[in-house]
Design an enzyme around this catalytic site. Sequence first.
Site, PDB file in Angstrom:
ATOM      1  N   CYS A   1     -12.123  35.772   3.490  1.00 54.84           N
ATOM      2  CA  CYS A   1     -13.501  35.689   3.990  1.00 54.84           C
ATOM      3  C   CYS A   1     -14.269  36.997   3.826  1.00 54.84           C
ATOM      4  O   CYS A   1     -15.483  37.029   4.007  1.00 54.84           O
ATOM      5  CB  CYS A   1     -13.516  35.256   5.449  1.00 54.84           C
ATOM      6  SG  CYS A   1     -12.662  33.708   5.721  1.00 54.84           S
TER       7      CYS A   1
ATOM      8  N   HIS B   1     -20.148  37.131   8.654  1.00 52.00           N
ATOM      9  CA  HIS B   1     -19.370  35.988   8.179  1.00 52.00           C
ATOM     10  C   HIS B   1     -19.411  34.904   9.256  1.00 52.00           C
ATOM     11  O   HIS B   1     -19.208  35.173  10.442  1.00 52.00           O
ATOM     12  CB  HIS B   1     -17.922  36.425   7.902  1.00 52.00           C
ATOM     13  CG  HIS B   1     -16.975  35.282   7.770  1.00 52.00           C
ATOM     14  ND1 HIS B   1     -17.239  34.201   6.946  1.00 52.00           N
ATOM     15  CD2 HIS B   1     -15.771  35.027   8.362  1.00 52.00           C
ATOM     16  CE1 HIS B   1     -16.241  33.341   7.044  1.00 52.00           C
ATOM     17  NE2 HIS B   1     -15.338  33.810   7.887  1.00 52.00           N
TER      18      HIS B   1
ATOM     19  N   ASN C   1     -17.203  27.068   8.473  1.00 50.92           N
ATOM     20  CA  ASN C   1     -16.773  28.357   7.916  1.00 50.92           C
ATOM     21  C   ASN C   1     -16.502  28.165   6.422  1.00 50.92           C
ATOM     22  O   ASN C   1     -15.523  27.518   6.048  1.00 50.92           O
ATOM     23  CB  ASN C   1     -15.507  28.788   8.670  1.00 50.92           C
ATOM     24  CG  ASN C   1     -14.908  30.075   8.136  1.00 50.92           C
ATOM     25  OD1 ASN C   1     -15.270  30.549   7.069  1.00 50.92           O
ATOM     26  ND2 ASN C   1     -13.972  30.631   8.884  1.00 50.92           N
TER      27      ASN C   1
HETATM   28  N1  ACO Z   1     -10.099  18.919  19.024  1.00 53.87           N
HETATM   29  C1  ACO Z   1      -9.624  18.734  20.260  1.00 53.87           C
HETATM   30  N2  ACO Z   1      -8.630  19.469  20.780  1.00 53.87           N
HETATM   31  C2  ACO Z   1      -8.132  20.438  20.015  1.00 53.87           C
HETATM   32  C3  ACO Z   1      -8.583  20.700  18.708  1.00 53.87           C
HETATM   33  C4  ACO Z   1      -9.613  19.878  18.211  1.00 53.87           C
HETATM   34  N3  ACO Z   1     -10.133  20.041  16.976  1.00 53.87           N
HETATM   35  N4  ACO Z   1      -7.893  21.725  18.185  1.00 53.87           N
HETATM   36  C5  ACO Z   1      -7.014  22.114  19.118  1.00 53.87           C
HETATM   37  N5  ACO Z   1      -7.172  21.343  20.219  1.00 53.87           N
HETATM   38  C6  ACO Z   1      -6.419  21.419  21.468  1.00 53.87           C
HETATM   39  C7  ACO Z   1      -5.017  21.964  21.268  1.00 53.87           C
HETATM   40  O1  ACO Z   1      -4.128  20.935  20.884  1.00 53.87           O
HETATM   41  C8  ACO Z   1      -4.723  22.494  22.627  1.00 53.87           C
HETATM   42  O2  ACO Z   1      -4.371  21.419  23.467  1.00 53.87           O
HETATM   43  P1  ACO Z   1      -3.218  21.606  24.589  1.00 53.87           P
HETATM   44  O3  ACO Z   1      -3.758  22.667  25.511  1.00 53.87           O
HETATM   45  O4  ACO Z   1      -3.136  20.252  25.191  1.00 53.87           O
HETATM   46  O5  ACO Z   1      -2.020  22.053  23.840  1.00 53.87           O
HETATM   47  C9  ACO Z   1      -6.080  23.025  23.105  1.00 53.87           C
HETATM   48  O6  ACO Z   1      -7.072  22.366  22.315  1.00 53.87           O
HETATM   49  C10 ACO Z   1      -6.227  24.517  22.924  1.00 53.87           C
HETATM   50  O7  ACO Z   1      -5.784  24.840  21.593  1.00 53.87           O
HETATM   51  P2  ACO Z   1      -5.902  26.275  21.026  1.00 53.87           P
HETATM   52  O8  ACO Z   1      -5.448  26.311  19.595  1.00 53.87           O
HETATM   53  O9  ACO Z   1      -5.264  27.233  22.004  1.00 53.87           O
HETATM   54  O10 ACO Z   1      -7.458  26.417  21.020  1.00 53.87           O
HETATM   55  P3  ACO Z   1      -8.339  27.680  21.333  1.00 53.87           P
HETATM   56  O11 ACO Z   1      -8.924  27.549  22.670  1.00 53.87           O
HETATM   57  O12 ACO Z   1      -7.665  28.953  20.927  1.00 53.87           O
HETATM   58  O13 ACO Z   1      -9.515  27.431  20.281  1.00 53.87           O
HETATM   59  C11 ACO Z   1     -10.246  28.247  18.178  1.00 53.87           C
HETATM   60  C12 ACO Z   1      -9.240  27.384  18.904  1.00 53.87           C
HETATM   61  C13 ACO Z   1     -11.630  27.649  18.361  1.00 53.87           C
HETATM   62  C14 ACO Z   1      -9.928  28.270  16.698  1.00 53.87           C
HETATM   63  C15 ACO Z   1     -10.192  29.671  18.787  1.00 53.87           C
HETATM   64  O14 ACO Z   1      -8.894  30.174  18.747  1.00 53.87           O
HETATM   65  C16 ACO Z   1     -11.095  30.615  18.126  1.00 53.87           C
HETATM   66  O15 ACO Z   1     -12.282  30.634  18.403  1.00 53.87           O
HETATM   67  N6  ACO Z   1     -10.533  31.436  17.194  1.00 53.87           N
HETATM   68  C17 ACO Z   1     -11.280  32.346  16.420  1.00 53.87           C
HETATM   69  C18 ACO Z   1     -10.795  32.271  15.026  1.00 53.87           C
HETATM   70  C19 ACO Z   1     -11.643  31.433  14.137  1.00 53.87           C
HETATM   71  O16 ACO Z   1     -12.701  30.970  14.478  1.00 53.87           O
HETATM   72  N7  ACO Z   1     -11.162  31.303  12.923  1.00 53.87           N
HETATM   73  C20 ACO Z   1     -11.916  30.677  11.902  1.00 53.87           C
HETATM   74  C21 ACO Z   1     -11.333  30.938  10.595  1.00 53.87           C
HETATM   75  S1  ACO Z   1     -10.750  32.526  10.329  1.00 53.87           S
HETATM   76  C22 ACO Z   1     -11.847  33.465   9.541  1.00 53.87           C
HETATM   77  O17 ACO Z   1     -12.845  33.037   9.030  1.00 53.87           O
HETATM   78  C23 ACO Z   1     -11.610  34.916   9.438  1.00 53.87           C
END
Ligand code: ACO
Length: 323
Positions: free
Chosen positions: A112, A248, A278
């Site tokens: 990215c 980004h 993204n």
């Molecule tokens: N829909 C519904 N529920 C979901 C989904 C979905 N699409 N994805 C995960 N869940 C559930 C999981 O199964 C989990 O359920 P559980 O608690 O029953 O086990 C719960 O949601 C929490 O899952 P996490 O993976 O811990 O979700 P988190 O709160 O960390 O959110 C996210 C995920 C949005 C990706 C977050 O970690 C974040 O904002 N990360 C930043 C990184 C990012 O945005 N990366 C993008 C690409 S990287 C780049 O461009 C550099």
Amino acid sequence: MIAARITATGAYVPERKVTNDDLARVMDTSDEWIRSRTGIGSRHVAVGESTSHMAVKAAADVLSRSGCRAEDIQFIIVATGTPDHLFPNMACLVQEGIGASHAFCFDLNAACSGFLYSLSVAKGYIESGMYERGMVIGAETISKVVDWKERSTCVLFGDGAGAVIIEKGGRGIGSMVMGADGKGGEVLRCSSSSILCHDEESRRKIDYLHMDGQEVFRFAARQVPAVIEAVLEKEGLEPDQIGHYILHQANERIIASVARKMKEPMEKFPVNLDRYGNTSSASIPILLHELHQTGALKNGEKLILAGFGAGLTWGAAMVEWNI
Ligand code: ACO
């Protein structure tokens, strides 16, 4: 000293738009979950369109909006982590696609951060006096390297391409700071190339994109303000002297966290990931193009561009908008 300047922008996204509700019909997710955690509402997904196809479209678009002819382009750099194949590179396919017969061509993979890394290379060619005019493209088909059964990653990404022309002359691309931390490679990786596996059996063994989302969040929230501060220091600028911060487009909460750390209003941090998701190395040039098209960027305005991604990699630039 010779300066390098962005003189035109262009973009292309595939026709097929996939909303969060569309995804919720085929997997256990919801518009509310995706929107509240990421800011994403829909994304474009390539169906029968390759990375090179989108890169050629974006290249043709930027060319048509510039004062250049294809044969005036001296180099083409395509930032991509999702090429159609290993070789020939995507930039050669762009050269052929737009008829830029005098350009030398190569791809650059910094995930990215690829657009920022490529911009730094283009700036170097021009400022050194080696070349006067080139094209930098970010193009990705992330949809082919995510596991569509893995809801925690596939909902985040979209496909597309953005392009700029960089030329000698005038105030333009100022200080740039780039960085990488190979120790963070496991946080965001895609180790096997789905692009090389065409038969069903091989595809079953594909190691799709893996991400530790929370670790990526922490990395971006720490590193992006730091690299922006480093660029501002080099330029002798304060944050409030920047008109727009073009980050980004990974996640709206990351962007908001950077805005808070910079003590700058969110209005200065434009967002289009609600419509594109993204798009990795394509996100910054697509956003730049949209902002330019809508007249949101004023000539003489100082911008910060900042990218971050797998590697881990990051980079930022001060750009004085001057088209
Ligand atoms: N829909 C519904 N529920 C979901 C989904 C979905 N699409 N994805 C995960 N869940 C559930 C999981 O199964 C989990 O359920 P559980 O608690 O029953 O086990 C719960 O949601 C929490 O899952 P996490 O993976 O811990 O979700 P988190 O709160 O960390 O959110 C996210 C995920 C949005 C990706 C977050 O970690 C974040 O904002 N990360 C930043 C990184 C990012 O945005 N990366 C993008 C690409 S990287 C780049 O461009 C550099």
